[in-house]
Design a protein around this motif. Structure first.
Motif, PDB file in Angstrom:
ATOM      1  N   SER A  40       0.838  -1.196   0.000  1.00  0.00           N
ATOM      2  CA  SER A  40       0.000   0.000   0.000  1.00  0.00           C
ATOM      3  C   SER A  40       0.870   1.242   0.000  1.00  0.00           C
ATOM      4  CB  SER A  40      -0.928  -0.008   1.219  1.00  0.00           C
ATOM      5  OG  SER A  40      -1.765   1.122   1.234  1.00  0.00           O
ATOM      6  N   LEU A  41       0.217   2.410  -0.106  1.00  0.00           N
ATOM      7  CA  LEU A  41       0.922   3.683  -0.180  1.00  0.00           C
ATOM      8  C   LEU A  41       1.633   3.984   1.138  1.00  0.00           C
ATOM      9  CD1 LEU A  41       1.364   6.329  -1.860  1.00  0.00           C
ATOM     10  CD2 LEU A  41      -0.646   7.222  -0.690  1.00  0.00           C
ATOM     11  N   LEU A  42       2.937   4.295   1.065  1.00  0.00           N
ATOM     12  CA  LEU A  42       3.690   4.682   2.254  1.00  0.00           C
ATOM     13  C   LEU A  42       3.278   6.076   2.711  1.00  0.00           C
ATOM     14  CD1 LEU A  42       7.343   3.472   1.574  1.00  0.00           C
ATOM     15  CD2 LEU A  42       5.863   2.733   3.406  1.00  0.00           C
ATOM     16  N   THR A  43       3.084   6.252   4.004  1.00  0.00           N
ATOM     17  CA  THR A  43       2.658   7.537   4.544  1.00  0.00           C
ATOM     18  C   THR A  43       3.694   8.167   5.459  1.00  0.00           C
ATOM     19  OG1 THR A  43       1.530   6.367   6.336  1.00  0.00           O
ATOM     20  CG2 THR A  43       0.209   6.946   4.404  1.00  0.00           C
ATOM     21  N   SER A  44       4.561   7.369   6.078  1.00  0.00           N
ATOM     22  CA  SER A  44       5.551   7.916   6.995  1.00  0.00           C
ATOM     23  C   SER A  44       6.663   6.900   7.201  1.00  0.00           C
ATOM     24  CB  SER A  44       4.905   8.264   8.346  1.00  0.00           C
ATOM     25  OG  SER A  44       5.830   8.898   9.205  1.00  0.00           O
ATOM     26  N   CYS A  45       7.861   7.400   7.522  1.00  0.00           N
ATOM     27  CA  CYS A  45       8.989   6.511   7.806  1.00  0.00           C
ATOM     28  C   CYS A  45       9.984   7.254   8.692  1.00  0.00           C
ATOM     29  CB  CYS A  45       9.666   6.040   6.522  1.00  0.00           C
ATOM     30  SG  CYS A  45      10.500   7.334   5.585  1.00  0.00           S
ATOM     31  N   LEU A  46      10.767   6.488   9.449  1.00  0.00           N
ATOM     32  CA  LEU A  46      11.825   7.073  10.270  1.00  0.00           C
ATOM     33  C   LEU A  46      12.854   6.002  10.610  1.00  0.00           C
ATOM     34  CD1 LEU A  46      11.398   6.099  13.495  1.00  0.00           C
ATOM     35  CD2 LEU A  46       9.533   7.716  13.370  1.00  0.00           C
ATOM     36  N   LEU A  47      14.073   6.451  10.855  1.00  0.00           N
ATOM     37  CA  LEU A  47      15.142   5.575  11.310  1.00  0.00           C
ATOM     38  C   LEU A  47      15.157   5.555  12.835  1.00  0.00           C
ATOM     39  CD1 LEU A  47      18.195   6.349   8.992  1.00  0.00           C
ATOM     40  CD2 LEU A  47      17.092   4.133   9.294  1.00  0.00           C
ATOM     41  N   THR A  48      15.447   4.408  13.413  1.00  0.00           N
ATOM     42  CA  THR A  48      15.578   4.323  14.861  1.00  0.00           C
ATOM     43  C   THR A  48      16.840   5.076  15.294  1.00  0.00           C
ATOM     44  OG1 THR A  48      16.741   2.213  14.613  1.00  0.00           O
ATOM     45  CG2 THR A  48      14.350   2.139  14.962  1.00  0.00           C
ATOM     46  N   PRO A  49      16.932   5.476  16.557  1.00  0.00           N
ATOM     47  CA  PRO A  49      18.097   6.259  17.002  1.00  0.00           C
ATOM     48  C   PRO A  49      19.441   5.596  16.721  1.00  0.00           C
ATOM     49  CG  PRO A  49      16.354   6.349  18.648  1.00  0.00           C
ATOM     50  CD  PRO A  49      15.902   5.365  17.610  1.00  0.00           C
ATOM     51  N   ALA A  57       5.205   3.201   7.781  1.00  0.00           N
ATOM     52  CA  ALA A  57       3.760   3.086   7.971  1.00  0.00           C
ATOM     53  C   ALA A  57       3.085   3.288   6.626  1.00  0.00           C
ATOM     54  CB  ALA A  57       3.248   4.112   8.982  1.00  0.00           C
ATOM     55  N   ASP A  58       1.894   2.702   6.458  1.00  0.00           N
ATOM     56  CA  ASP A  58       1.204   2.827   5.178  1.00  0.00           C
ATOM     57  C   ASP A  58      -0.270   3.140   5.381  1.00  0.00           C
ATOM     58  OD1 ASP A  58      -0.196   0.436   5.704  1.00  0.00           O
ATOM     59  OD2 ASP A  58       1.241  -0.789   4.629  1.00  0.00           O
ATOM     60  N   ARG A  59      -0.972   3.245   4.261  1.00  0.00           N
ATOM     61  CA  ARG A  59      -2.382   3.635   4.259  1.00  0.00           C
ATOM     62  C   ARG A  59      -3.291   2.520   4.751  1.00  0.00           C
ATOM     63  NH1 ARG A  59      -4.440   5.338  -1.524  1.00  0.00           N
ATOM     64  NH2 ARG A  59      -4.067   3.110  -1.790  1.00  0.00           N
ATOM     65  N   ASP A  60      -2.794   1.297   4.803  1.00  0.00           N
ATOM     66  CA  ASP A  60      -3.615   0.144   5.190  1.00  0.00           C
ATOM     67  C   ASP A  60      -3.325  -0.332   6.609  1.00  0.00           C
ATOM     68  OD1 ASP A  60      -4.877   0.197   2.775  1.00  0.00           O
ATOM     69  OD2 ASP A  60      -3.654  -1.362   1.864  1.00  0.00           O
ATOM     70  N   GLU A  61      -3.153   0.609   7.523  1.00  0.00           N
ATOM     71  CA  GLU A  61      -3.073   0.362   8.976  1.00  0.00           C
ATOM     72  C   GLU A  61      -1.818  -0.380   9.429  1.00  0.00           C
ATOM     73  OE1 GLU A  61      -5.869  -1.955   7.756  1.00  0.00           O
ATOM     74  OE2 GLU A  61      -6.896  -0.193   7.019  1.00  0.00           O
ATOM     75  N   HIS A  62      -0.836  -0.566   8.559  1.00  0.00           N
ATOM     76  CA  HIS A  62       0.331  -1.356   8.924  1.00  0.00           C
ATOM     77  C   HIS A  62       1.499  -0.482   9.359  1.00  0.00           C
ATOM     78  CE1 HIS A  62      -1.579  -4.145   5.772  1.00  0.00           C
ATOM     79  NE2 HIS A  62      -1.900  -4.590   6.964  1.00  0.00           N
ATOM     80  N   ILE A  63       2.220  -0.953  10.372  1.00  0.00           N
ATOM     81  CA  ILE A  63       3.507  -0.373  10.766  1.00  0.00           C
ATOM     82  C   ILE A  63       4.518  -1.505  10.747  1.00  0.00           C
ATOM     83  CG2 ILE A  63       4.805   0.827  12.554  1.00  0.00           C
ATOM     84  CD1 ILE A  63       2.203   1.981  13.583  1.00  0.00           C
ATOM     85  N   ARG A  64       5.575  -1.330   9.952  1.00  0.00           N
ATOM     86  CA  ARG A  64       6.563  -2.397   9.769  1.00  0.00           C
ATOM     87  C   ARG A  64       7.920  -1.939  10.284  1.00  0.00           C
ATOM     88  NH1 ARG A  64       8.337  -4.028   3.802  1.00  0.00           N
ATOM     89  NH2 ARG A  64       6.097  -4.414   3.576  1.00  0.00           N
ATOM     90  N   ILE A  65       8.592  -2.841  10.996  1.00  0.00           N
ATOM     91  CA  ILE A  65       9.948  -2.592  11.459  1.00  0.00           C
ATOM     92  C   ILE A  65      10.877  -3.497  10.663  1.00  0.00           C
ATOM     93  CG2 ILE A  65      11.555  -2.801  13.384  1.00  0.00           C
ATOM     94  CD1 ILE A  65       7.878  -2.060  13.956  1.00  0.00           C
ATOM     95  N   SER A  66      11.754  -2.882   9.860  1.00  0.00           N
ATOM     96  CA  SER A  66      12.666  -3.618   8.991  1.00  0.00           C
ATOM     97  C   SER A  66      14.109  -3.272   9.334  1.00  0.00           C
ATOM     98  CB  SER A  66      12.403  -3.279   7.509  1.00  0.00           C
ATOM     99  OG  SER A  66      11.040  -3.420   7.182  1.00  0.00           O
TER     100      SER A  66
END
Length: 344
Positions: A40-49, A57-66
């Protein structure tokens, strides 16, 4: 016989490449490296400290840690949102926790390494009174619904909660979380305590929609608002604030203006390429590979996927609906204007 098998495999590979190229949105002139992607469409991203993980995070309620930069290795998921996720944040004073928000009526706090939901903080009742209503666009489906249900009341339907940004700062040994929402005229703040009780959410009403904000040391907050006022709101005195609120005219050459003109490059990118997909897929799939003179038998041909065919079918249906709603006169006027624009 071996050459025939090799020819079939080559043809299939060529047609798959043709289909992939036809569905590409645009080229990659910057030469960027693809790290990961969502369905799905990506809406936000960030690097861990520690810069070892990438949270998306995406438009379909998912938050992924890669893993980063090995984005194909997925460490965990944070699942629990029922609507889109539009903002994520890791507090500097609490790097093991992730705060997320979007279209749900609450913010969620996660242990992002394990994907465990720690708590939910309800925000809708506090934020909704400060969201300004926007102009509602009438789509064909909405017009049809108004004809079928003329008594339906659409008031409040255009008041949609979208958390736009989340930040935090440390003050007096407490973690203060600050967030804003799209169209809201206030900035909201609460203390993230260790207890699971609902915190008191305070607000600062600026009387105009908040566009963006940033937090500096000691909890100093800078925010920009609009569209009626293009200045920063002054809280206290600051030489930097006075400078930002002053109109400065700097001399520049034509070449300098071209370098700063980013909008023209963005506007040149394709807004919608589904019309091109339809013709490109049909045209490229009929072409034999460069190393084979003849065409392949229909039994071994590779056509578009079901997803592609579904998009094309949906596009045709929308086109027919627009033609019926516009009528022949509107279509003729549009064609004449297109020809005039082409001549100019």
């Amino acid at each position: 016989m071996f050459s025939g098998i090799h020819s079939t495999q080559t043809t299939r590979s060529f047609k798959k490449r043709a289909l992939s190229n036809a569905l590409a949105s645009h080229e990659n002139p910057s030469g960027g490296e693809l790290i990961l992607g969502h369905a799905s469409l990506l809406t936000s991203c960030l690097l861990t400290p520690d810069e070892k993980f990438l949270i998306t995070a995406d438009r379909d309620e998912h938050i992924r840690i890669s893993w980063y930069p090995q984005g194909y290795v997925i460490e965990s998921y944070c699942l629990g949102h029922t609507k889109y996720v539009s903002a994520i944040h890791i507090p500097e004073a609490l790097p093991t926790s992730l705060i997320s928000g979007g279209g749900d009526p609450e913010l969620k706090v996660w242990d992002w390494m394990t994907g465990r939901l720690q708590r939910s903080i309800t925000i809708l009742a506090v934020v909704e009174p400060y969201i300004r209503k926007g102009k509602q666009r009438n789509t064909p489906s909405m017009e049809l619904d108004s004809k079928v249900h003329p008594s339906s009341d659409s008031e409040g339907a255009d008041k949609t909660l979208v958390v736009s940004k989340i930040g935090s700062f440390l003050s007096g040994g407490e973690i203060h979380v600050v967030f804003s929402a799209v169209g809201a005229t206030a900035i909201f703040e609460f203390v993230l305590a260790e207890t699971e009780n609902q915190p008191e959410i305070r607000h600062h009403d600026l009387r105009r929609p908040v566009i963006d904000f940033t937090l500096c040391a000691e909890g100093v907050l800078w925010q920009s608002s609009g569209p009626t006022d293009h200045k920063f709101i002054e809280v206290g005195s600051s030489a930097l604030l006075d400078s930002l609120n002053t109109i400065c005219c700097l001399s520049a050459t034509v070449e300098d203006l071209k370098i700063l003109d980013l909008y023209s490059d963005l506007s040149s990118l394709p807004k919608s390429i589904r019309g091109e997909h339809e013709s490109q897929v049909d045209e490229r799939l009929d072409q034999p590979p460069p190393d084979e003179p003849g065409a392949e038998s229909p039994s071994s041909s590779v056509g578009p996927t079901k997803r592609t065919l579904g998009r094309l079918k949906h596009k045709r249906a929308l086109g027919q609906l627009h033609e019926q709603s516009d009528g022949p006169d509107a279509k003729k006027t549009k064609t004449d204007s297109d020809e005039e624009a082409t001549i100019m």
